[in-house]
Design an enzyme around this catalytic site. Structure first.
Site, PDB file in Angstrom:
ATOM      1  N   GLY A 217       0.817  -1.204   0.000  1.00  8.38           N
ATOM      2  CA  GLY A 217       0.000   0.000   0.000  1.00  8.38           C
ATOM      3  C   GLY A 217       0.843   1.242   0.000  1.00  8.38           C
ATOM      4  O   GLY A 217       2.069   1.176  -0.111  1.00  8.38           O
TER       5      GLY A 217
ATOM      6  N   GLU B 151      -0.728   0.959  -6.055  1.00  6.98           N
ATOM      7  CA  GLU B 151       0.259   0.576  -5.037  1.00  6.98           C
ATOM      8  C   GLU B 151       0.499  -0.932  -5.024  1.00  6.98           C
ATOM      9  O   GLU B 151       1.639  -1.378  -4.894  1.00  6.98           O
ATOM     10  CB  GLU B 151      -0.177   1.066  -3.652  1.00  6.98           C
TER      11      GLU B 151
ATOM     12  N   GLU C  78       4.261  -2.377  -5.798  1.00  4.12           N
ATOM     13  CA  GLU C  78       5.021  -3.079  -4.763  1.00  4.12           C
ATOM     14  C   GLU C  78       5.082  -4.585  -4.951  1.00  4.12           C
ATOM     15  O   GLU C  78       5.985  -5.233  -4.428  1.00  4.12           O
ATOM     16  CB  GLU C  78       4.447  -2.755  -3.381  1.00  4.12           C
TER      17      GLU C  78
ATOM     18  N   PRO D 295      -6.756   6.328  11.599  1.00  4.45           N
ATOM     19  CA  PRO D 295      -5.843   7.469  11.489  1.00  4.45           C
ATOM     20  C   PRO D 295      -4.451   7.056  11.960  1.00  4.45           C
ATOM     21  O   PRO D 295      -4.299   6.159  12.792  1.00  4.45           O
ATOM     22  CB  PRO D 295      -6.457   8.528  12.407  1.00  4.45           C
TER      23      PRO D 295
ATOM     24  N   GLU E 194      10.953  -7.123   0.525  1.00  6.94           N
ATOM     25  CA  GLU E 194      10.701  -8.563   0.470  1.00  6.94           C
ATOM     26  C   GLU E 194       9.206  -8.787   0.597  1.00  6.94           C
ATOM     27  O   GLU E 194       8.509  -8.019   1.259  1.00  6.94           O
ATOM     28  CB  GLU E 194      11.431  -9.234   1.641  1.00  6.94           C
TER      29      GLU E 194
ATOM     30  N   GLU F 232       2.219  -7.410  16.232  1.00  8.59           N
ATOM     31  CA  GLU F 232       3.279  -6.616  16.859  1.00  8.59           C
ATOM     32  C   GLU F 232       4.552  -6.529  16.017  1.00  8.59           C
ATOM     33  O   GLU F 232       5.418  -5.694  16.281  1.00  8.59           O
ATOM     34  CB  GLU F 232       3.601  -7.147  18.267  1.00  8.59           C
TER      35      GLU F 232
END
Length: 169
Positions: free
Chosen positions: A71, A87, A91, A106, A141, A153
Protein backbone atom coordinates in the site's frame (compact mmCIF):
# COMPACT_ATOMS: atom_id res chain seq x y z
CA UNK A 1 3.01 19.83 19.03
CA UNK A 2 1.08 21.68 16.33
CA UNK A 3 1.04 19.79 12.99
CA UNK A 4 2.24 22.94 11.15
CA UNK A 5 5.03 23.87 13.58
CA UNK A 6 7.69 23.81 10.84
CA UNK A 7 5.72 26.20 8.62
CA UNK A 8 6.81 29.71 9.61
CA UNK A 9 5.96 31.76 6.52
CA UNK A 10 2.62 32.28 4.79
CA UNK A 11 2.62 30.23 1.55
CA UNK A 12 0.58 32.95 -0.21
CA UNK A 13 2.35 36.21 0.68
CA UNK A 14 5.53 35.05 2.48
CA UNK A 15 4.74 37.00 5.68
CA UNK A 16 6.23 35.88 8.98
CA UNK A 17 2.82 36.60 10.58
CA UNK A 18 1.77 32.98 9.93
CA UNK A 19 0.53 31.84 13.34
CA UNK A 20 -1.57 29.14 14.97
CA UNK A 21 -5.26 29.69 14.34
CA UNK A 22 -6.51 26.52 16.06
CA UNK A 23 -5.29 22.94 16.67
CA UNK A 24 -5.15 22.13 12.94
CA UNK A 25 -4.62 25.43 11.14
CA UNK A 26 -2.40 28.48 10.82
CA UNK A 27 -3.60 31.91 9.68
CA UNK A 28 -1.65 34.76 8.14
CA UNK A 29 -2.05 38.04 10.03
CA UNK A 30 -0.97 39.95 6.92
CA UNK A 31 -3.13 38.58 4.07
CA UNK A 32 -5.70 36.51 6.01
CA UNK A 33 -4.93 33.15 4.34
CA UNK A 34 -5.73 30.13 6.56
CA UNK A 35 -4.07 26.77 5.94
CA UNK A 36 -5.57 23.59 7.41
CA UNK A 37 -3.48 20.48 8.09
CA UNK A 38 -5.82 17.75 6.86
CA UNK A 39 -4.76 14.09 6.75
CA UNK A 40 -3.16 12.56 3.66
CA UNK A 41 -4.97 9.56 2.16
CA UNK A 42 -3.17 6.22 2.27
CA UNK A 43 -4.14 2.63 1.47
CA UNK A 44 -3.19 -0.88 2.57
CA UNK A 45 -4.14 -4.25 1.11
CA UNK A 46 -5.12 -7.50 2.77
CA UNK A 47 -4.35 -10.06 0.05
CA UNK A 48 -5.18 -13.61 1.18
CA UNK A 49 -4.47 -16.78 -0.80
CA UNK A 50 -4.71 -20.38 0.40
CA UNK A 51 -5.05 -19.29 4.03
CA UNK A 52 -1.98 -17.02 3.86
CA UNK A 53 -1.62 -13.23 4.04
CA UNK A 54 0.74 -11.43 1.66
CA UNK A 55 3.14 -9.48 3.87
CA UNK A 56 5.88 -7.04 2.86
CA UNK A 57 9.10 -6.12 4.62
CA UNK A 58 9.61 -2.35 4.55
CA UNK A 59 12.57 -1.31 2.43
CA UNK A 60 12.55 2.35 3.49
CA UNK A 61 12.08 4.49 6.58
CA UNK A 62 10.02 4.90 8.58
CA UNK A 63 10.14 1.48 10.25
CA UNK A 64 12.57 0.01 7.69
CA UNK A 65 12.94 -3.75 8.05
CA UNK A 66 9.62 -4.28 9.84
CA UNK A 67 6.57 -5.96 8.38
CA UNK A 68 3.95 -4.08 6.39
CA UNK A 69 1.04 -4.57 4.01
CA UNK A 70 1.25 -3.57 0.35
CA UNK A 71 0.00 0.00 0.00
CA UNK A 72 0.93 3.64 0.16
CA UNK A 73 -0.20 7.21 -0.43
CA UNK A 74 -2.98 8.11 -2.83
CA UNK A 75 -1.81 10.50 -5.58
CA UNK A 76 -3.56 13.73 -6.46
CA UNK A 77 -6.31 13.27 -9.09
CA UNK A 78 -6.57 9.58 -8.18
CA UNK A 79 -9.43 7.80 -6.40
CA UNK A 80 -8.64 5.74 -3.31
CA UNK A 81 -9.46 2.60 -5.30
CA UNK A 82 -7.10 3.62 -8.14
CA UNK A 83 -4.40 4.37 -5.57
CA UNK A 84 -4.87 0.94 -3.98
CA UNK A 85 -4.60 -0.83 -7.35
CA UNK A 86 -1.52 1.21 -8.35
CA UNK A 87 0.26 0.58 -5.04
CA UNK A 88 -0.39 -3.19 -5.23
CA UNK A 89 1.01 -3.23 -8.78
CA UNK A 90 4.05 -1.09 -7.85
CA UNK A 91 5.02 -3.08 -4.76
CA UNK A 92 4.07 -6.62 -5.82
CA UNK A 93 3.62 -6.67 -9.61
CA UNK A 94 0.16 -8.19 -9.06
CA UNK A 95 -2.91 -7.07 -11.01
CA UNK A 96 -5.99 -6.41 -8.90
CA UNK A 97 -9.13 -8.31 -9.91
CA UNK A 98 -11.44 -6.89 -7.20
CA UNK A 99 -11.24 -4.91 -4.01
CA UNK A 100 -13.58 -4.12 -1.17
CA UNK A 101 -13.23 -1.43 1.47
CA UNK A 102 -12.97 -2.70 5.05
CA UNK A 103 -12.25 0.18 7.47
CA UNK A 104 -9.94 3.14 8.18
CA UNK A 105 -7.52 4.08 10.96
CA UNK A 106 -5.84 7.47 11.49
CA UNK A 107 -2.05 7.36 11.74
CA UNK A 108 1.01 9.50 12.35
CA UNK A 109 3.71 8.93 9.73
CA UNK A 110 7.20 10.31 10.40
CA UNK A 111 8.79 11.48 7.16
CA UNK A 112 11.78 13.76 6.57
CA UNK A 113 11.66 15.15 10.08
CA UNK A 114 7.94 15.89 10.00
CA UNK A 115 4.95 14.08 11.42
CA UNK A 116 2.37 13.59 8.66
CA UNK A 117 -1.20 12.87 9.72
CA UNK A 118 -2.67 10.18 7.49
CA UNK A 119 -6.00 8.43 7.12
CA UNK A 120 -5.13 4.85 6.25
CA UNK A 121 -7.87 2.98 4.37
CA UNK A 122 -7.78 -0.81 4.37
CA UNK A 123 -9.07 -3.04 1.59
CA UNK A 124 -9.52 -6.74 1.03
CA UNK A 125 -7.90 -7.24 -2.37
CA UNK A 126 -8.36 -10.12 -4.78
CA UNK A 127 -5.65 -10.43 -7.44
CA UNK A 128 -5.76 -12.04 -10.85
CA UNK A 129 -5.04 -15.79 -10.60
CA UNK A 130 -1.78 -17.36 -11.73
CA UNK A 131 0.47 -14.49 -10.67
CA UNK A 132 3.38 -14.60 -8.24
CA UNK A 133 4.29 -11.44 -6.33
CA UNK A 134 7.69 -9.82 -6.83
CA UNK A 135 8.98 -7.27 -4.31
CA UNK A 136 9.54 -3.80 -5.79
CA UNK A 137 9.33 -0.09 -4.92
CA UNK A 138 9.02 0.27 -1.10
CA UNK A 139 8.85 -3.49 -0.46
CA UNK A 140 12.24 -5.10 0.22
CA UNK A 141 10.70 -8.56 0.47
CA UNK A 142 7.31 -10.24 0.10
CA UNK A 143 6.17 -13.41 1.84
CA UNK A 144 3.01 -15.45 2.27
CA UNK A 145 2.40 -15.94 6.01
CA UNK A 146 -0.21 -18.43 7.26
CA UNK A 147 -3.01 -16.44 8.93
CA UNK A 148 -2.50 -18.35 12.20
CA UNK A 149 1.15 -17.24 12.30
CA UNK A 150 0.65 -13.52 11.58
CA UNK A 151 1.83 -11.44 14.57
CA UNK A 152 0.49 -7.85 14.57
CA UNK A 153 3.28 -6.62 16.86
CA UNK A 154 5.85 -7.28 14.10
CA UNK A 155 4.28 -4.64 11.85
CA UNK A 156 6.24 -1.40 12.26
CA UNK A 157 3.59 1.22 11.58
CA UNK A 158 1.00 1.72 14.33
CA UNK A 159 -2.07 1.82 12.07
CA UNK A 160 -0.96 -1.28 10.15
CA UNK A 161 -0.38 -3.23 13.37
CA UNK A 162 -3.85 -2.24 14.64
CA UNK A 163 -5.44 -3.10 11.30
CA UNK A 164 -3.81 -6.52 11.13
CA UNK A 165 -5.04 -7.26 14.65
CA UNK A 166 -8.56 -6.14 13.69
CA UNK A 167 -8.48 -8.11 10.41
CA UNK A 168 -7.45 -11.34 12.17
CA UNK A 169 -10.40 -11.10 14.60
Amino acid sequence: MHPLIKFNFCPVCGSMQFRENNVKSKRCGHCGFTYYANPSSATAAFIVRDGCLLVARRGKEPARGTLDLPGGFVDMDETVEEGMMREVAEETGLRVKALSYLFSIPNLYDYSGMTIHTLDMFFRVEVEPGQEPVAADDAAELMWVPLGEVRPELFGLNSISKAVERFLK
